[in-house]
Design a protein around this motif. Structure first.
Motif, PDB file in Angstrom:
ATOM      1  N   ASN A   4       0.862  -1.174   0.000  1.00 44.03           N
ATOM      2  CA  ASN A   4       0.000   0.000   0.000  1.00 44.03           C
ATOM      3  C   ASN A   4       0.906   1.235   0.000  1.00 44.03           C
ATOM      4  N   TRP A   5       1.189   1.759  -1.194  1.00 48.41           N
ATOM      5  CA  TRP A   5       2.145   2.856  -1.322  1.00 48.41           C
ATOM      6  C   TRP A   5       1.655   4.148  -0.692  1.00 48.41           C
ATOM      7  N   LYS A   6       0.347   4.388  -0.711  1.00 51.79           N
ATOM      8  CA  LYS A   6      -0.169   5.598  -0.063  1.00 51.79           C
ATOM      9  C   LYS A   6       0.160   5.586   1.417  1.00 51.79           C
ATOM     10  N   GLN A   7      -0.069   4.448   2.042  1.00 48.44           N
ATOM     11  CA  GLN A   7       0.219   4.332   3.470  1.00 48.44           C
ATOM     12  C   GLN A   7       1.722   4.391   3.729  1.00 48.44           C
ATOM     13  N   LYS A   8       2.491   3.743   2.878  1.00 53.93           N
ATOM     14  CA  LYS A   8       3.944   3.694   3.056  1.00 53.93           C
ATOM     15  C   LYS A   8       4.563   5.088   2.926  1.00 53.93           C
ATOM     16  N   LEU A   9       4.155   5.835   1.906  1.00 54.02           N
ATOM     17  CA  LEU A   9       4.756   7.145   1.663  1.00 54.02           C
ATOM     18  C   LEU A   9       4.342   8.206   2.670  1.00 54.02           C
ATOM     19  N   THR A  10       3.281   7.966   3.410  1.00 61.75           N
ATOM     20  CA  THR A  10       2.867   8.917   4.444  1.00 61.75           C
ATOM     21  C   THR A  10       3.353   8.505   5.829  1.00 61.75           C
ATOM     22  N   SER A  11       4.095   7.426   5.907  1.00 61.45           N
ATOM     23  CA  SER A  11       4.575   6.916   7.192  1.00 61.45           C
ATOM     24  C   SER A  11       5.888   7.595   7.607  1.00 61.45           C
ATOM     25  N   ARG A  12       5.890   8.171   8.790  1.00 60.37           N
ATOM     26  CA  ARG A  12       7.135   8.761   9.320  1.00 60.37           C
ATOM     27  C   ARG A  12       8.187   7.685   9.559  1.00 60.37           C
ATOM     28  N   LYS A  13       7.756   6.488   9.929  1.00 61.25           N
ATOM     29  CA  LYS A  13       8.705   5.392  10.157  1.00 61.25           C
ATOM     30  C   LYS A  13       9.421   5.005   8.860  1.00 61.25           C
ATOM     31  N   PHE A  14       8.699   5.010   7.761  1.00 59.24           N
ATOM     32  CA  PHE A  14       9.295   4.696   6.463  1.00 59.24           C
ATOM     33  C   PHE A  14      10.390   5.696   6.122  1.00 59.24           C
ATOM     34  N   TRP A  15      10.084   6.991   6.279  1.00 60.87           N
ATOM     35  CA  TRP A  15      11.064   8.021   5.935  1.00 60.87           C
ATOM     36  C   TRP A  15      12.242   8.012   6.903  1.00 60.87           C
ATOM     37  N   ALA A  16      11.990   7.699   8.166  1.00 60.75           N
ATOM     38  CA  ALA A  16      13.101   7.574   9.127  1.00 60.75           C
ATOM     39  C   ALA A  16      14.005   6.410   8.730  1.00 60.75           C
ATOM     40  N   ALA A  17      13.411   5.341   8.236  1.00 57.21           N
ATOM     41  CA  ALA A  17      14.205   4.195   7.785  1.00 57.21           C
ATOM     42  C   ALA A  17      15.037   4.560   6.558  1.00 57.21           C
ATOM     43  N   ILE A  18      14.454   5.333   5.643  1.00 57.43           N
ATOM     44  CA  ILE A  18      15.194   5.775   4.454  1.00 57.43           C
ATOM     45  C   ILE A  18      16.396   6.628   4.874  1.00 57.43           C
ATOM     46  N   ILE A  19      16.150   7.580   5.771  1.00 59.84           N
ATOM     47  CA  ILE A  19      17.246   8.427   6.258  1.00 59.84           C
ATOM     48  C   ILE A  19      18.276   7.582   6.987  1.00 59.84           C
ATOM     49  N   GLY A  20      17.800   6.639   7.783  1.00 58.30           N
ATOM     50  CA  GLY A  20      18.705   5.758   8.522  1.00 58.30           C
ATOM     51  C   GLY A  20      19.550   4.871   7.624  1.00 58.30           C
TER      52      GLY A  20
END
Length: 68
Positions: A4-20
């Protein structure tokens, strides 16, 4: 498994993982701390914009469904 890309792209955890992930990779390849800081800021700002746009789109879509 469907993502579910809509849910994934709005997730702060997802973006924190990308930065991490991006931060140590850049450091491993010899990027300066200044460059890493700038890229991290760009990713964080971009994620906020993406989350806002998707969130507003979902709100607008729900508003249309309720008025029909």
């Amino acid at each position: 498994m469907k993502i579910n890309w809509k849910q994934k792209l709005t997730s702060r955890k997802f973006w924190a993982a990308i930065i991490g992930f991006v931060t140590p990779v850049m450091l491993a390849f010899g990027a300066s701390e200044s460059a890493v800081t700038q890229v991290t800021a760009i990713i964080a700002a971009g994620s906020a914009v993406v989350a806002y746009i998707i969130g507003e789109g979902l709100v607008d879509a729900c508003g249309r469904e309720n008025t029909d």
